[in-house]
Scaffold this motif. Structure first.
Motif, short mmCIF file in Angstrom:
data_model
loop_
_atom_site.label_atom_id
_atom_site.label_comp_id
_atom_site.label_asym_id
_atom_site.label_seq_id
_atom_site.Cartn_x
_atom_site.Cartn_y
_atom_site.Cartn_z
N HIS A 127 0.81 -1.20 0.00
CA HIS A 127 0.00 0.00 0.00
C HIS A 127 0.86 1.27 0.00
O HIS A 127 0.32 2.38 -0.08
N ILE A 128 2.19 1.11 0.13
CA ILE A 128 3.09 2.28 0.10
C ILE A 128 3.79 2.28 -1.27
O ILE A 128 4.68 1.47 -1.52
N PRO A 129 3.38 3.15 -2.17
CA PRO A 129 3.94 3.12 -3.53
C PRO A 129 5.39 3.60 -3.63
O PRO A 129 6.08 3.31 -4.61
N SER A 130 5.88 4.34 -2.64
CA SER A 130 7.23 4.90 -2.74
C SER A 130 8.29 3.80 -2.77
O SER A 130 9.35 3.96 -3.38
N PHE A 131 8.01 2.65 -2.09
CA PHE A 131 8.98 1.56 -2.10
C PHE A 131 9.16 1.00 -3.53
O PHE A 131 10.28 0.74 -3.98
N ALA A 132 8.10 0.83 -4.20
CA ALA A 132 8.16 0.33 -5.58
C ALA A 132 8.82 1.36 -6.51
O ALA A 132 9.59 1.00 -7.42
N GLU A 133 8.52 2.65 -6.24
CA GLU A 133 9.14 3.69 -7.07
C GLU A 133 10.66 3.72 -6.88
O GLU A 133 11.42 3.85 -7.85
N GLN A 134 11.13 3.60 -5.64
CA GLN A 134 12.57 3.61 -5.37
C GLN A 134 13.24 2.39 -5.97
O GLN A 134 14.38 2.45 -6.46
N LYS A 135 12.51 1.25 -5.93
CA LYS A 135 13.07 0.05 -6.54
C LYS A 135 13.26 0.25 -8.05
O LYS A 135 14.29 -0.12 -8.62
N ASP A 136 12.28 0.90 -8.71
CA ASP A 136 12.38 1.15 -10.15
C ASP A 136 13.52 2.13 -10.46
O ASP A 136 14.23 1.97 -11.47
N LYS A 137 13.68 3.15 -9.60
CA LYS A 137 14.78 4.10 -9.82
C LYS A 137 16.14 3.42 -9.70
O LYS A 137 17.06 3.66 -10.49
N CYS A 138 16.27 2.54 -8.69
CA CYS A 138 17.54 1.82 -8.53
C CYS A 138 17.78 0.88 -9.71
O CYS A 138 18.92 0.72 -10.17
N GLN A 139 16.70 0.29 -10.22
CA GLN A 139 16.84 -0.59 -11.38
C GLN A 139 17.29 0.19 -12.61
O GLN A 139 18.16 -0.26 -13.37
N SER A 140 16.75 1.40 -12.79
CA SER A 140 17.15 2.25 -13.93
C SER A 140 18.60 2.70 -13.78
O SER A 140 19.37 2.71 -14.75
N ALA A 141 18.97 3.06 -12.54
CA ALA A 141 20.37 3.47 -12.29
C ALA A 141 21.33 2.32 -12.56
O ALA A 141 22.43 2.52 -13.09
N LEU A 142 20.92 1.11 -12.22
CA LEU A 142 21.76 -0.06 -12.46
C LEU A 142 21.96 -0.29 -13.96
O LEU A 142 23.07 -0.64 -14.41
N GLU A 143 20.91 -0.09 -14.73
CA GLU A 143 21.02 -0.25 -16.18
C GLU A 143 21.96 0.80 -16.78
O GLU A 143 22.76 0.50 -17.68
N VAL A 144 21.86 2.06 -16.29
CA VAL A 144 22.76 3.11 -16.77
C VAL A 144 24.20 2.78 -16.41
O VAL A 144 25.13 2.96 -17.21
N LEU A 145 24.40 2.26 -15.19
CA LEU A 145 25.75 1.91 -14.74
C LEU A 145 26.34 0.78 -15.60
O LEU A 145 27.53 0.81 -15.94
N GLU A 146 25.51 -0.19 -15.93
CA GLU A 146 26.00 -1.28 -16.78
C GLU A 146 26.35 -0.76 -18.18
O GLU A 146 27.31 -1.25 -18.80
N SER A 147 25.59 0.24 -18.67
CA SER A 147 25.91 0.84 -19.96
C SER A 147 27.25 1.57 -19.90
O SER A 147 28.08 1.49 -20.83
N ILE A 148 27.48 2.30 -18.79
CA ILE A 148 28.76 3.00 -18.61
C ILE A 148 29.91 2.00 -18.53
O ILE A 148 30.98 2.21 -19.12
N GLU A 149 29.67 0.91 -17.84
CA GLU A 149 30.71 -0.12 -17.71
C GLU A 149 31.05 -0.71 -19.08
O GLU A 149 32.23 -0.96 -19.39
N THR A 150 30.04 -0.92 -19.91
CA THR A 150 30.27 -1.44 -21.25
C THR A 150 31.08 -0.46 -22.09
O THR A 150 32.00 -0.85 -22.84
N LYS A 151 30.77 0.83 -21.99
CA LYS A 151 31.50 1.85 -22.73
C LYS A 151 32.96 1.93 -22.27
O LYS A 151 33.87 2.13 -23.08
N LEU A 152 33.18 1.78 -20.98
CA LEU A 152 34.55 1.79 -20.47
C LEU A 152 35.35 0.60 -21.03
O LEU A 152 36.52 0.74 -21.41
N GLN A 153 34.71 -0.55 -21.10
CA GLN A 153 35.38 -1.72 -21.67
C GLN A 153 35.65 -1.54 -23.16
O GLN A 153 36.72 -1.93 -23.66
N ASP A 154 34.68 -0.92 -23.87
CA ASP A 154 34.90 -0.65 -25.29
C ASP A 154 36.07 0.33 -25.49
O ASP A 154 36.86 0.18 -26.45
N GLY A 155 36.15 1.32 -24.61
CA GLY A 155 37.26 2.27 -24.70
C GLY A 155 38.61 1.59 -24.49
O GLY A 155 39.58 1.88 -25.20
#
Length: 234
Positions: A127-155
């Protein structure tokens, strides 16, 4: 009369005793062969000489700017120095990318931990939607971080490829050195081919005009007779 015969006659005249008070003119200083400019450097070469592919004369003076082997030596030395500097800079950049990739590991672990916590909280407290929202934000941040990690490896991979391609510079340097060695061998061979045991100072000067040459400044018989008469009066 040829120029050589005239030179011989003049040499005999120089050996004759001069009249009192007569002074012998100083020999005129020989002008440099590269007389394309009135302004010469300390070696007697024109300062403003420029090589022109459309002109075959005069040839380039043997100054530092036109010594072929010296120029190639400068190319190999400078290119080797700059290539070493480039490789050092690429290695430094590669190390920075590796350090940045290593730092992402801690951030990834923290995001995965937060996602796990917010997953449990959102399940227990649906019944508390903020927990789900924070989980989604962390999931999005994790995807961005993995993209950065891939770019670093490509470099890092690109830098390694550049360093591999830079090895061709060493091959080019070896080719230039081979050309230099061939040119030096030819130079030594030509010097050996044209050398003589007679000193150039003891050689007779070359005649400017020979019998059969077409020139307007050859002395006639009357001129020669007049010259002999004038020498006899001294």
């Amino acid at each position: 009369m040829t120029q050589e015969e005239l030179d011989t006659l003049m040499a005999e005249a120089d050996n004759m005793p001069e009249a009192d008070g007569a002074t012998k003119d100083a020999p005129e200083q020989e002008k440099p062969i590269f007389s394309v400019s009135e302004e010469l450097d300390e070696d007697g070469f024109p300062k403003d000489y420029r090589v022109d592919a459309q002109k075959h004369w005069p040839p380039p003076p043997p100054s530092a700017d036109h010594k072929m082997v010296q120029q190639l030596d400068d190319v190999t030395r400078d290119s080797e120095e700059k290539a070493t500097q480039v490789l050092d800079m690429l290695d430094s950049i590669n190390n920075l990318l590796m350090d940045a990739e290593g730092e992402t590991t801690g951030i990834k672990d923290a995001l995965n931990s937060n996602i796990e916590i917010f997953e449990k909280l959102s399940t227990k407290f649906s019944h508390i939607p903020s927990f789900a929202e924070q989980k989604d934000k962390c999931q999005s941040a994790l995807e961005v971080l993995e993209s950065i990690e891939t770019k670093l490896q490509d470099g890092q991979n690109d830098i390694m490829n550049i360093m591999d391609m830079m090895q061709y510079q060493d091959i080019h340097r070896q080719k230039i050195e081979r050309v230099i060695n061939v040119m030096r061998a030819l130079s030594k061979y030509m010097n050996s081919l044209f050398e003589s045991n007679i000193d150039d100072k003891s050689r007779a000067p070359s005649a400017v005009h020979l019998e059969g040459d077409k020139a307007d400044n050859l002395m006639s018989d009357d001129d020669i007779e007049a010259l002999i008469n004038s020498l006899g009066k001294k």
